[in-house]
Every structure is written in C-alpha cells, then in structure tokens.
Design an enzyme around this catalytic site. Structure first.
Site, PDB file in Angstrom:
ATOM      1  N   GLU A 304      -6.192 -18.098 -43.454  1.00 24.79           N
ATOM      2  CA  GLU A 304      -5.643 -18.116 -44.813  1.00 24.79           C
ATOM      3  C   GLU A 304      -5.220 -19.526 -45.213  1.00 24.79           C
ATOM      4  OE1 GLU A 304      -4.663 -17.510 -48.423  1.00 24.79           O
ATOM      5  OE2 GLU A 304      -5.356 -15.799 -47.269  1.00 24.79           O
ATOM      6  N   ASP A 308      -6.813 -21.741 -48.376  1.00 23.55           N
ATOM      7  CA  ASP A 308      -6.030 -22.292 -49.482  1.00 23.55           C
ATOM      8  C   ASP A 308      -6.212 -23.797 -49.589  1.00 23.55           C
ATOM      9  OD1 ASP A 308      -5.044 -19.785 -50.069  1.00 23.55           O
ATOM     10  OD2 ASP A 308      -3.192 -20.051 -48.940  1.00 23.55           O
ATOM     11  N   SER A 533      -7.099 -13.671 -51.830  1.00 21.13           N
ATOM     12  CA  SER A 533      -6.555 -14.885 -51.227  1.00 21.13           C
ATOM     13  C   SER A 533      -7.393 -16.099 -51.599  1.00 21.13           C
ATOM     14  CB  SER A 533      -6.532 -14.760 -49.700  1.00 21.13           C
ATOM     15  OG  SER A 533      -5.361 -14.143 -49.272  1.00 21.13           O
TER      16      SER A 533
END
Length: 615
Positions: A304, A308, A533
């Site tokens: 994750e 990002d 996400s």
C-alpha cells in the site's frame, strides 16, 4: 468555582500510587457506552492485567457547531468568505473544551491516582497511559482479549462507565469498545509482465488515449493523458505540497519507488530518495534499502505504501511529498499475552497533524473498515477532527473500499445492533461527511465502475471479488451539500433495496478515478495492483495540481472539497454511466446519469477543474 489542580495533585500523590486505593467519585458510576462485539470476533479470555493501554479521552468540544458553520462558509464558493481558511490557533480556540469540563475530568483522574497526562493541541483529547487492571477500575469495566477470524488479536471491552457527573463532559474514551481494524483498500497484487486484454474488452477509439492506455497495466502516462494533466507545468511546487498516510507498519520502500519512477517518470526518479518521511508514535520510516527476505515473506509490509508513493510522485513531480507513518505506542509483539497495539490510528495521526503548522494542502488516505465495527461516539469524534483539517484549508481524500456494498456473497452483511438484520455495510472513514471519498473506475472509453468477479487473473492465479465501495452511512446524516443529488437518486430506485440501507445517511463516494491493474513495483519486481487504494492517491494528485494553479494565481487552495464539488466542481468531471455497486449477494446500486453511490460525480477533467476553480 475552578478547582485547585495543584492541591488535588499533591493530595493524590500523597494518598496513593496509581489506583492504590479504591475508585473515588463525587457521583455514582453509570454506563456511558455499550457496543456489541462485531461478527468475526470471538472472546479468548481476560486481558492480561499488566498490558499497557494508551487511553484517549475525548472531551466535549465547546464550540464545534461554530467551527462547522465557519467551515462551510470558507468552503462554499458562493459565500463571501470562500477560501478564507481558519488559522491553527482559530481552530483550536473553537474546539477547546470548557474549563469546567477539564477541571472535572482532571479531578477524577487525579483523585484516582492518574497524575501524568498529555493533551492534543486544543486540549480536546487527554492522553493517559495505564495498565489494563487500572483501566478496568477507572472505567468500571472488564477488558478481554478478542480474536478476529483472520487470527489478529486485540484488547477491548463491550461496555464501560463513568461517574454520572462526567457524562456530559466526555464524548468517548478509546480503546474501549472500538473493534476497528483499519486495512488498506487494495486488492490482489498480480505479478505478470505481459500485455493482457480480457475477453469482451473494447480498447479506446481515441487514438491519443489508445496509444498510452491498455487495461493491463495502466501507467502514469495513461492517467496524465486520460485526465488531462500531461502538459501542465507546475508553477509553485515548493509552496504546494501533497501527503499520504501509512498505517499498520506499512512503509514505502525507496529502491522500489526509484525503479518504478525510472521506468514511468524518469525525471522524478531521484525524488524516490528525497520525499519527506514523518514518523508518528513509532511508525516505521520510509526504507532506503530493499526488502529483506523476512520482510518480503510478510507479503503485505509495503504494498500500500509503495502504491501511494509511486502514484503520487509519478503524478505530482516536482511537488514536495510527505509520507506519514503512524505506529502505535507502546510497542507491541502480537501474541496472546501481549495483544495487538490498542491505539486507534486515525486519531493518533490527525491529532499529530493538528499540532503542526507545516501540513500539505492535500492528504490521501487509503484505509478503512466497516462503520459498525466502531462505536458511533468514536466515529463522530474522529470525523470532527477531520473537519478541523478542512477548516484549515486541507483536503482529505479517502478510499471508498473494495467490497462494493459489503462482501461478495452477503455472509458478512448483517447489522451489529443485536438483531443481526441483513444490511449493506458502509465504511468508515468513507462515510464521514468531512472527507472526500473516492471510488474506482476501469476501462477508458468510456470508463465504467470498477468490478472484477472472482476467478482466474492475468497471472493464472485465482483472484477474489473486487467492486468499488458504495454506501449510505447509518451514523452520519446526509450533509446539505448532497441534498440536490441524493434524494432524486434514491427516489428513482423505486423502493429497490429498501430496508438494506439508510436513505437519509451520508452517501458515498463523491468522485472516482481509475482503480484496476495499476503498474506497480514491489520487492524489486514489476507487477500490478488494484483497488480504491489506487484511485485515492490518483484523485488526490489531480486535486493537488489544481491547487498549484490556484496558489500560483494568488488564491487559496481548495480545502474541504465537497461543498465546491457538489455546487460547481461537478461540471469538471466526466459522468460515468455504466456499472453497479455489487456485493452482499446482489447486483447493487446502479450507475446512472449524474451522481450515483458507485462512481459519485465521475472522474476528473483537469483543464475544466482549473477553470472552474477560478484560475
């Protein structure tokens, strides 16, 4: 009359150590809160008495209604105060508790041996560190160790009490009844380097888009082309900044990020080693070395965080980027005798950020859990903390979730009110009215709501269900900025799914962006990853570029986005017309013309957003 805290402190220390004598209170204890243990959790036994808890006491905020009023004024493009965001000190002044409230809670703590505590910047949160045995006496409760069906454990209780005279002064205390397990809203890492086109997929007819966009994998150049940021040259990247959140020991791996950028945004590659890493409450710093074998075996340590960082750095270079890594305190070893860290990550993060003057104008957060996993009192207070960010001119974007209406087949779609009624499951913080919630799309011309049925993926492995998160809150009423779009949508359903959702709740998502098969680098290998996400940092990047145009024109950043989005900004989005929410064993809410609870107002058209923002 104001209490003399110095005398109280001396008396408390002289009379006892922490909880050396029985609990004392000027009024009897009464139950403050009860929250049913959610499904998928089971009690293992009493919590160890010496396990340390960081109790966070949420004080009643004296003038939040006034902060809310001013937040909407500075966020409404039709108001004369639009863009005149509040200062750090002004926000704190509005949400600080009454002196009487602080005095009474201090008296309660001190006379019961708790002589050390700290505060949030506005003193609306008091932090104390006690062991379980002491907390049980202080809150007249019993903590237990609970285990989730995935094997994780934590210390919680289902009910707790306060002296009657404190009930009106304290909103919540955590960790007590919150079973939130914040998790990244990403799905299925796919390691596959060959082009992939599923049966039935129609490539774009627009030659420019077709040249750079393919379903597997989707790259930074595709996003820039699709949403119109490709030829935009930033003017104030040193002033304009963007950040993203990491929880659960997620940490960006700089060598992976460098490899990704070297291929897809080469001029940005050096920034893989230069973006700012901010560690909160023991969170891990962005890592300068590749994953070790032990870390890679953990599989989920940095996916994750890498996603990002790669998306934001690729889209917003040369902007300064802030990576916030929020850990827990005290440190923990996850076993039955020392259960999982008991801190609530959103609160720890937002209280830290509220104490800082230097905060990015846009922050992306790709984590969440079922709304009903946490008590309403806690959700309400965390949501109010997010409102304080908005009042200061900070845009907080969150992902809508990857389970559609709940889960795939409905085995988890039940209420947590003791009735076990069938229901759709909204997420938190996606359902908070003070954040901008981002859903996911796929394909390119046209884009449709993201959906991937379970089955064999492009890497030959079986992959699970994925649908863009969709919902109506049970905790938060519909905010006024949605009044023109949500009631007509609900009315047009003609009773479909009545009783399974709250027609009058805050609905989400607000907007959407691509969320399937992002090009991605992890553990030294190119791969792909999907989920809201991915959509959230992508949408956050576009908003940050709009802020660059605004700031360079001498104007304020967008701040709390939603009043502007629903009154004006929606004209700068491509309306998505195909798809549905899916989940809980049904097809779900349909995607329609205008706003819908699957794709929101649609996907961004950057040049139009810049114009609508007044640049």
């Amino acid at each position: 009359m104001k209490l003399d805290l110095t005398l109280l402190l001396s008396a408390a220390i002289g009379a006892q150590t922490v909880f050396g004598t029985p609990i004392r209170s000027r009024t009897p204890y009464l139950t403050k809160e009860t929250h049913n243990v959610p499904r998928k959790w089971s009690k293992l036994g009493r919590a160890p008495g010496d396990h340390k808890l960081h109790l966070q006491i949420g004080m009643k905020q004296e003038n939040f209604d006034e902060l809310d009023r001013q937040l909407y004024e500075v966020s409404d493009p039709e108001h004369s105060r639009y863009g005149q965001h509040l200062s750090f000190d002004a926000v704190n002044e509005l949400v600080k508790p009454a002196e009487e409230s602080l005095d009474l809670v201090h008296e309660w703590l001190l006379t019961n041996g708790v002589s050390e505590f700290s505060y949030s910047p506005a003193k609306d949160w008091i932090n104390i560190y006690v062991d379980v045995a002491s907390a049980e006496r202080l809150l007249d409760t019993e903590y237990s160790v609970f285990q989730h069906e995935d094997g994780s454990v934590l210390v919680r209780t289902s009910t707790w009490s306060l002296p009657a005279h404190l009930h009106e002064h304290v909103d919540t205390i955590q960790p007590t009844t919150s079973f939130m397990r914040t998790a990244p809203k990403k799905t299925d890492w796919v390691q596959f380097a060959e082009p992939f086109t599923p049966a039935g997929y129609k490539p774009p007819t627009n030659e420019t888009i077709a040249k750079v966009c393919r379903l597997f994998t989707v790259t930074i150049e595709c996003f820039q082309t699709l949403y119109g940021t490709l030829n935009y040259h930033q003017k104030v990247p040193g002033i304009n900044r963007i950040g993203f959140n990491n929880y659960l020991n997620q940490t960006p791996i700089r060598p992976d990020i460098f490899s990704f950028l070297e291929k897809y945004r080469p001029e940005a590659a050096p920034n893989a080693y230069a973006f700012r890493s901010i560690e909160i409450a023991g969170g891990p710093a962005a890592q300068y070395t590749p994953l070790t074998l032990e870390q890679a075996a953990g599989d989920d340590i940095s996916k994750e965080a890498n996603l990002d960082a790669q998306t934001i750095l690729g889209m917003t270079f040369p902007q300064p980027v802030y990576s916030y890594s929020t850990g827990g305190s005290p440190p923990f070893i996850p076993d039955i005798n020392t259960p999982t860290d008991t801190n609530e990550p959103y609160l720890t993060w937002v209280n830290y950020v509220m104490g800082q003057e230097d905060v990015p104008q846009v922050i992306s957060s790709s984590y969440g859990d079922d709304e009903q996993s946490i008590p309403k009192s806690y959700a309400d207070r965390v949501c109010k903390q997010f409102a304080q960010l908005g009042a200061r001119g900070i845009s907080l974007l969150v992902s809508s979730g990857d389970g559609g209406l709940g889960d795939e087949d409905g085995t988890s779609c039940y209420s947590n009110d003791g009735k076990n009624s069938t229901t759709f499951l909204p997420e938190f913080p996606a359902a908070c009215p003070y954040v901008t919630t981002v859903g996911a799309t796929m394909q390119f011309e046209p884009e449709v709501s993201a959906l991937r049925e379970p089955g064999i993926g492009p890497d030959g492995n079986t992959h699970g269900f994925y649908a863009s998160g969709s919902g109506f809150s049970y905790y938060f009423p519909r905010p006024s900025y949605q009044d023109k779009v949500v009631p007509p949508y609900v009315s047009a359903l003609n009773g479909l799914y009545d009783g399974l959702y709250n027609k009058n709740g805050r609905a989400y998502p607000d907007v959407s962006a691509q969320g399937l098969y992002f090009a991605f680098w992890w553990n030294g290998t190119e791969s792909s990853i999907s989920g809201t996400s991915a959509s959230c940092p992508l949408m956050s990047s576009v908003i940050s570029l709009v802020n660059d145009a605004l700031i360079s024109s001498g104007k304020a950043p967008l701040g709390f986005l939603n009043p502007w989005l629903y009154s004006k900004g929606y004209q700068g989005f491509t309306d998505i017309l195909n798809g549905s929410s899916h989940g809980c064993g049904v097809t779900g809410f349909p995607v329609t013309k205008g706003w819908d609870p699957v794709t929101g107002l649609g996907t961004p058209v950057f040049p139009e957003l810049v114009k609508l923002a007044g640049c």
